[in-house]
Design a protein around this motif. Structure first.
Motif, PDB file in Angstrom:
ATOM      1  N   ASN A  79      -2.861  -1.440   4.458  1.00 54.20           N
ATOM      2  CA  ASN A  79      -2.997  -2.838   4.032  1.00 54.20           C
ATOM      3  C   ASN A  79      -3.648  -3.694   5.112  1.00 54.20           C
ATOM      4  O   ASN A  79      -4.403  -4.623   4.807  1.00 54.20           O
ATOM      5  N   ARG A  80      -3.374  -3.378   6.371  1.00 55.36           N
ATOM      6  CA  ARG A  80      -4.043  -4.090   7.474  1.00 55.36           C
ATOM      7  C   ARG A  80      -5.540  -3.777   7.464  1.00 55.36           C
ATOM      8  O   ARG A  80      -6.375  -4.672   7.682  1.00 55.36           O
ATOM      9  N   ASP A 136     -15.238   0.497   5.601  1.00 47.49           N
ATOM     10  CA  ASP A 136     -15.233  -0.638   4.686  1.00 47.49           C
ATOM     11  C   ASP A 136     -14.228  -0.357   3.570  1.00 47.49           C
ATOM     12  O   ASP A 136     -13.504   0.644   3.603  1.00 47.49           O
ATOM     13  N   ALA A 137     -14.209  -1.258   2.576  1.00 48.95           N
ATOM     14  CA  ALA A 137     -13.206  -1.148   1.509  1.00 48.95           C
ATOM     15  C   ALA A 137     -13.309   0.162   0.740  1.00 48.95           C
ATOM     16  O   ALA A 137     -12.298   0.747   0.343  1.00 48.95           O
ATOM     17  N   SER A 138     -14.529   0.640   0.544  1.00 52.58           N
ATOM     18  CA  SER A 138     -14.696   1.898  -0.195  1.00 52.58           C
ATOM     19  C   SER A 138     -14.145   3.085   0.603  1.00 52.58           C
ATOM     20  O   SER A 138     -13.583   4.023   0.031  1.00 52.58           O
ATOM     21  N   ASP A 139     -14.293   3.043   1.931  1.00 58.05           N
ATOM     22  CA  ASP A 139     -13.721   4.096   2.772  1.00 58.05           C
ATOM     23  C   ASP A 139     -12.195   4.096   2.681  1.00 58.05           C
ATOM     24  O   ASP A 139     -11.564   5.158   2.622  1.00 58.05           O
ATOM     25  N   ILE A 140     -11.619   2.897   2.664  1.00 62.97           N
ATOM     26  CA  ILE A 140     -10.158   2.791   2.560  1.00 62.97           C
ATOM     27  C   ILE A 140      -9.697   3.325   1.217  1.00 62.97           C
ATOM     28  O   ILE A 140      -8.700   4.058   1.132  1.00 62.97           O
ATOM     29  N   GLU A 171       1.536   2.425  -5.789  1.00 57.51           N
ATOM     30  CA  GLU A 171       1.265   1.321  -6.723  1.00 57.51           C
ATOM     31  C   GLU A 171       0.255   0.393  -6.082  1.00 57.51           C
ATOM     32  O   GLU A 171       0.425  -0.023  -4.928  1.00 57.51           O
ATOM     33  N   HIS A 172      -0.798   0.081  -6.811  1.00 54.74           N
ATOM     34  CA  HIS A 172      -1.865  -0.770  -6.283  1.00 54.74           C
ATOM     35  C   HIS A 172      -1.559  -2.228  -6.603  1.00 54.74           C
ATOM     36  O   HIS A 172      -1.361  -2.605  -7.754  1.00 54.74           O
ATOM     37  N   LYS A 173      -1.544  -3.046  -5.556  1.00 56.16           N
ATOM     38  CA  LYS A 173      -1.186  -4.454  -5.698  1.00 56.16           C
ATOM     39  C   LYS A 173      -2.445  -5.324  -5.587  1.00 56.16           C
ATOM     40  O   LYS A 173      -3.568  -4.817  -5.569  1.00 56.16           O
ATOM     41  N   GLN A 174      -2.226  -6.628  -5.506  1.00 57.23           N
ATOM     42  CA  GLN A 174      -3.342  -7.569  -5.381  1.00 57.23           C
ATOM     43  C   GLN A 174      -4.126  -7.296  -4.094  1.00 57.23           C
ATOM     44  O   GLN A 174      -3.554  -6.875  -3.093  1.00 57.23           O
ATOM     45  N   ASN A 175      -5.448  -7.503  -4.151  1.00 56.35           N
ATOM     46  CA  ASN A 175      -6.348  -7.279  -3.016  1.00 56.35           C
ATOM     47  C   ASN A 175      -6.367  -5.812  -2.577  1.00 56.35           C
ATOM     48  O   ASN A 175      -6.675  -5.498  -1.434  1.00 56.35           O
ATOM     49  N   ILE A 228      -1.338  -1.617  -1.115  1.00 55.05           N
ATOM     50  CA  ILE A 228      -0.577  -0.536  -1.738  1.00 55.05           C
ATOM     51  C   ILE A 228       0.904  -0.623  -1.399  1.00 55.05           C
ATOM     52  O   ILE A 228       1.301  -1.188  -0.370  1.00 55.05           O
ATOM     53  N   GLU A 229       1.720  -0.066  -2.293  1.00 53.51           N
ATOM     54  CA  GLU A 229       3.149   0.131  -2.057  1.00 53.51           C
ATOM     55  C   GLU A 229       3.513   1.528  -2.551  1.00 53.51           C
ATOM     56  O   GLU A 229       2.918   2.029  -3.510  1.00 53.51           O
ATOM     57  N   PHE A 230       4.493   2.146  -1.899  1.00 50.66           N
ATOM     58  CA  PHE A 230       4.982   3.460  -2.324  1.00 50.66           C
ATOM     59  C   PHE A 230       6.272   3.284  -3.128  1.00 50.66           C
ATOM     60  O   PHE A 230       7.122   2.472  -2.779  1.00 50.66           O
ATOM     61  N   HIS A 231       6.402   4.080  -4.198  1.00 53.19           N
ATOM     62  CA  HIS A 231       7.596   4.033  -5.034  1.00 53.19           C
ATOM     63  C   HIS A 231       8.012   5.448  -5.421  1.00 53.19           C
ATOM     64  O   HIS A 231       7.173   6.315  -5.667  1.00 53.19           O
ATOM     65  N   ARG A 232       9.338   5.666  -5.500  1.00 49.77           N
ATOM     66  CA  ARG A 232       9.841   6.939  -6.026  1.00 49.77           C
ATOM     67  C   ARG A 232       9.555   7.003  -7.521  1.00 49.77           C
ATOM     68  O   ARG A 232       9.500   5.969  -8.196  1.00 49.77           O
TER      69      ARG A 232
END
Length: 303
Positions: free
Chosen positions: A97-98, A116-120, A141-145, A148-152
């Motif tokens: 995210n950073r 860049d963003a595509s590499d990320i 889970e993909h969030k705004q901008n 990312i977040e990880f979820h079970r």
């Protein structure tokens, strides 16, 4: 197994291979470490480390013995390789995210940052691939901008059920009968969350029902009847408990699977309707539990 049905002790005592894991495994951690280091530099890694240390403290993050041996930049790798799963995944999300934040703020990210963003995004996809192919029961889970977040994504007993089903394969005739379930599981581990997976799961239960009712007990010689017919035969011969609750539940599950198979089979547009890892996880868990129930209940009936 020999022709006389004898199973050697070494085979009976052999632990089934665990195909799914609630926590990160050593191979998955090693792959994640390489993937993350190939994208970002020390600045992003230091940011992630600072964030996670502020959250839980260094003593919680790393075992004291490990922390004493770590020097300099090795802390980043140690967190990925040795911290508890939830801390490792939090650290990775902080770093990713950073990186997104810096790339979004810099028009010349590729030349200034080295990515860049595509590499990320490619890196995130590689991380998702590790979770899938190593059978790690977490998802992104993909969030705004693009953050990312990880979820079970599963219930605690999925791995246990799969081990029990694998153990049944050591006994005849279930090794061949459960091939559809194993094929579906292989598709799951390979990330093929599609109509073929659903069909193989449905067919695996039908195959177990037909094997019991037609091949083993010869209650009928008709292999082309509906699953409800075979379930009724099992019920009539007291394979189920007297309360009769499980037969309707299994009939309902098979009916739902049958509708899915029919729908995706008749409509090409529906063939990607099941590209959802969380849903396929639940489905495999349910079918595995019912397969184990059917076979173990039948074994009890015979003995």
């Amino acid at each position: 197994m020999s022709d006389d049905g004898y199973v050697p002790l070494i085979d009976r005592e052999r632990e089934p291979e665990q195909r799914v894991h609630r926590e990160l495994t050593k191979p998955s951690r090693e792959r994640l470490q390489l993937i993350l280091k190939s994208l970002v530099g020390n600045n992003e890694l230091e940011y992630g480390l600072e964030k996670i240390v502020k959250k839980v403290g260094l003593e919680t993050l790393l075992d004291t013995d490990i922390a004493q041996e770590v020097v300099g930049n090795e802390y980043f790798g140690a967190v990925i390789l040795y911290s508890e799963t939830v801390y490792t995944l939090n650290f990775i999300s902080f770093v990713i995210n950073r990186a997104y934040e810096k790339a979004n703020q810099n028009r010349f990210a590729s030349s200034m940052l080295g990515y860049d963003a595509s590499d990320i995004q490619n890196t995130v996809e590689e991380i998702e691939n590790v979770l899938i192919t190593e059978g790690i029961l977490w998802e992104i889970e993909h969030k705004q901008n693009r953050y990312i977040e990880f979820h079970r994504i599963e219930s605690e007993s999925m791995a246990e059920i799969d081990e029990k089903v694998q153990a049944l394969e050591e006994q005849e005739p279930w090794d061949d009968v459960l091939r559809g379930y194993n094929d579906a599981y292989e598709r799951y581990i390979n990330g093929d969350f599609d109509d073929t997976l659903v069909t193989k799961l449905y067919n695996s239960i039908e195959e177990v029902l037909q094997t019991i009712c037609v091949d083993l007990e010869e209650w009928t010689d008709d292999r082309d009847r509906s699953h409800g017919y075979y379930l009724d035969l099992l019920n009539e011969h007291d394979v189920y408990d007297a309360n009769g609750i499980t037969a309707p539940e299994l009939n309902q599950l098979l009916g739902s699977l049958e509708k899915m198979v029919s729908k995706v089979g008749n409509d090409r547009k529906q063939r990607h309707a099941y590209h959802d890892r969380a849903y396929c996880t639940l489905l495999i868990h349910q079918v595995g539990a019912y397969l184990y129930f059917l076979i173990s209940r039948y074994d009890d009936y015979k003995n």
